[in-house]
Scaffold this active site. Structure first.
Site, PDB file in Angstrom:
ATOM      1  N   ASN B  13      32.012-135.530 -14.743  1.00  0.00           N
ATOM      2  CA  ASN B  13      30.703-135.731 -14.769  1.00  0.00           C
ATOM      3  C   ASN B  13      30.492-136.210 -13.196  1.00  0.00           C
ATOM      4  O   ASN B  13      31.337-135.904 -12.174  1.00  0.00           O
ATOM      5  CB  ASN B  13      30.808-137.224 -15.232  1.00  0.00           C
ATOM      6  CG  ASN B  13      29.500-137.344 -16.171  1.00  0.00           C
ATOM      7  OD1 ASN B  13      28.354-137.202 -15.554  1.00  0.00           O
ATOM      8  ND2 ASN B  13      29.344-137.763 -17.175  1.00  0.00           N
ATOM      9  N   CYS B  14      29.157-136.478 -12.948  1.00  0.00           N
ATOM     10  CA  CYS B  14      28.538-136.724 -11.544  1.00  0.00           C
ATOM     11  C   CYS B  14      29.469-137.367 -10.857  1.00  0.00           C
ATOM     12  O   CYS B  14      29.894-138.542 -11.132  1.00  0.00           O
ATOM     13  CB  CYS B  14      27.198-137.149 -11.412  1.00  0.00           C
ATOM     14  SG  CYS B  14      26.393-137.644  -9.915  1.00  0.00           S
ATOM     15  N   PRO B  15      30.032-137.123  -9.391  1.00  0.00           N
ATOM     16  CA  PRO B  15      29.389-136.091  -8.532  1.00  0.00           C
ATOM     17  C   PRO B  15      30.455-134.946  -8.629  1.00  0.00           C
ATOM     18  O   PRO B  15      30.646-134.178  -7.986  1.00  0.00           O
ATOM     19  CB  PRO B  15      29.311-136.691  -7.354  1.00  0.00           C
ATOM     20  CG  PRO B  15      30.718-137.736  -7.160  1.00  0.00           C
ATOM     21  CD  PRO B  15      30.703-138.197  -8.625  1.00  0.00           C
ATOM     22  N   LEU B  16      31.642-135.290  -9.677  1.00  0.00           N
ATOM     23  CA  LEU B  16      32.575-134.173  -9.672  1.00  0.00           C
ATOM     24  C   LEU B  16      32.478-132.607  -9.536  1.00  0.00           C
ATOM     25  O   LEU B  16      32.948-131.861  -8.773  1.00  0.00           O
ATOM     26  CB  LEU B  16      33.681-134.699 -10.652  1.00  0.00           C
ATOM     27  CG  LEU B  16      34.527-135.832 -10.305  1.00  0.00           C
ATOM     28  CD1 LEU B  16      35.377-136.003 -11.628  1.00  0.00           C
ATOM     29  CD2 LEU B  16      35.261-135.947  -9.062  1.00  0.00           C
ATOM     30  N   ASP B  40      27.777-130.768 -17.758  1.00  0.00           N
ATOM     31  CA  ASP B  40      27.031-131.990 -17.308  1.00  0.00           C
ATOM     32  C   ASP B  40      25.608-131.377 -17.287  1.00  0.00           C
ATOM     33  O   ASP B  40      25.485-130.753 -16.373  1.00  0.00           O
ATOM     34  CB  ASP B  40      27.758-132.482 -16.125  1.00  0.00           C
ATOM     35  CG  ASP B  40      26.837-133.530 -15.353  1.00  0.00           C
ATOM     36  OD1 ASP B  40      25.865-134.028 -15.879  1.00  0.00           O
ATOM     37  OD2 ASP B  40      26.756-133.542 -14.068  1.00  0.00           O
TER      38      ASP B  40
END
Lengths: 154, 75
Positions: B13-16, B40
């Protein structure tokens, strides 16, 4: 190079994420990033992040599996339970842990400054904090923030 | 499309997805193509924003069975 300056003032789990998410992402986009940690935000620079928790108390927007009256929310152990449930949910949803995001920030050369005044005020030891951070005050933050493209107080 | 490197960002999930894309591009040569697969839905807009701001062109993007597939060229 664009610059982003952040002030992190909160030490709860929900408020710990924005500085590290924005910091790591801005660094990935090529920004020079500086985060100044003051008051409860200092907790985010400690080696041990176990004090970073979330409380359902006075937090009516927090989604709960079952409706919970305020007098139940204040019972001993509720904060620990809410924190555990939130961390568990984050893991399931592929949200990075705080320690992971913080490490990604450092790897991407995001500069961390701990507010020296608050370190003294709370009687923290420098050995409580992670390596690679600086200690400074308002003037050192303003020197960087003065010509930053983005400046946020979190 | 000729893919030089592939990044599996499924489940992240953000920001990965963005951070891992940045890392993957780091050791690639100019002109090479990186394929990123993400689950995502926020990454659709974020990958475009990443491309716009870093100058690495997003050559194509598509959706297939709930997976988002991006082809990014290293500038």
């Amino acid at each position: 190079m664009k610059k982003m300056a952040l002030i992190a003032t909160k030490g709860t789990l929900d408020m710990a994420y924005p500085p590290f998410i924005l910091g790591s992402t801005a660094a990935a986009l090529g920004y020079d990033v500086h985060i100044f940690f003051t008051f409860y935000g200092l907790t985010l620079l400690r080696k041990d992040l176990s004090d970073v928790k979330i409380s359902p108390l006075a937090n009516p927007a927090m989604p709960m599996p079952v409706p919970m009256p305020v007098f139940v929310q204040m019972l001993p152990g509720m904060e620990a339970m809410a924190t555990m449930m939130m961390k568990d949910k984050m893991k399931k949803k592929g949200v990075a842990s705080l320690a992971e995001l913080r490490a990604l920030c450092q790897e991407a050369d995001v500069k961390f400054t701990a507010c020296q005044m608050t370190v003294d005020l709370f009687e923290f030891e420098k050995s409580d904090f992670i390596d690679g951070i600086e200690y400074g005050g308002a003037a050192s933050f303003l020197e960087f923030a003065g010509d930053a493209d983005i400046c946020l107080f979190i | 499309m000729n893919v030089d490197k592939e990044l599996d960002a499924r489940g992240l999930n953000c920001p990965l997805p963005i951070l891992k894309t940045k890392k993957s591009l780091a050791d690639m040569a100019s002109g090479q193509i990186l394929k990123v697969v993400s689950t995502d839905c926020g990454s659709v807009k974020d990958m475009q924003a990443f491309a716009n701001q870093t100058g690495n062109p997003l050559v194509s993007q598509s959706e297939e069975n709930g997976e988002y597939i991006f082809f990014m060229q290293k500038k």
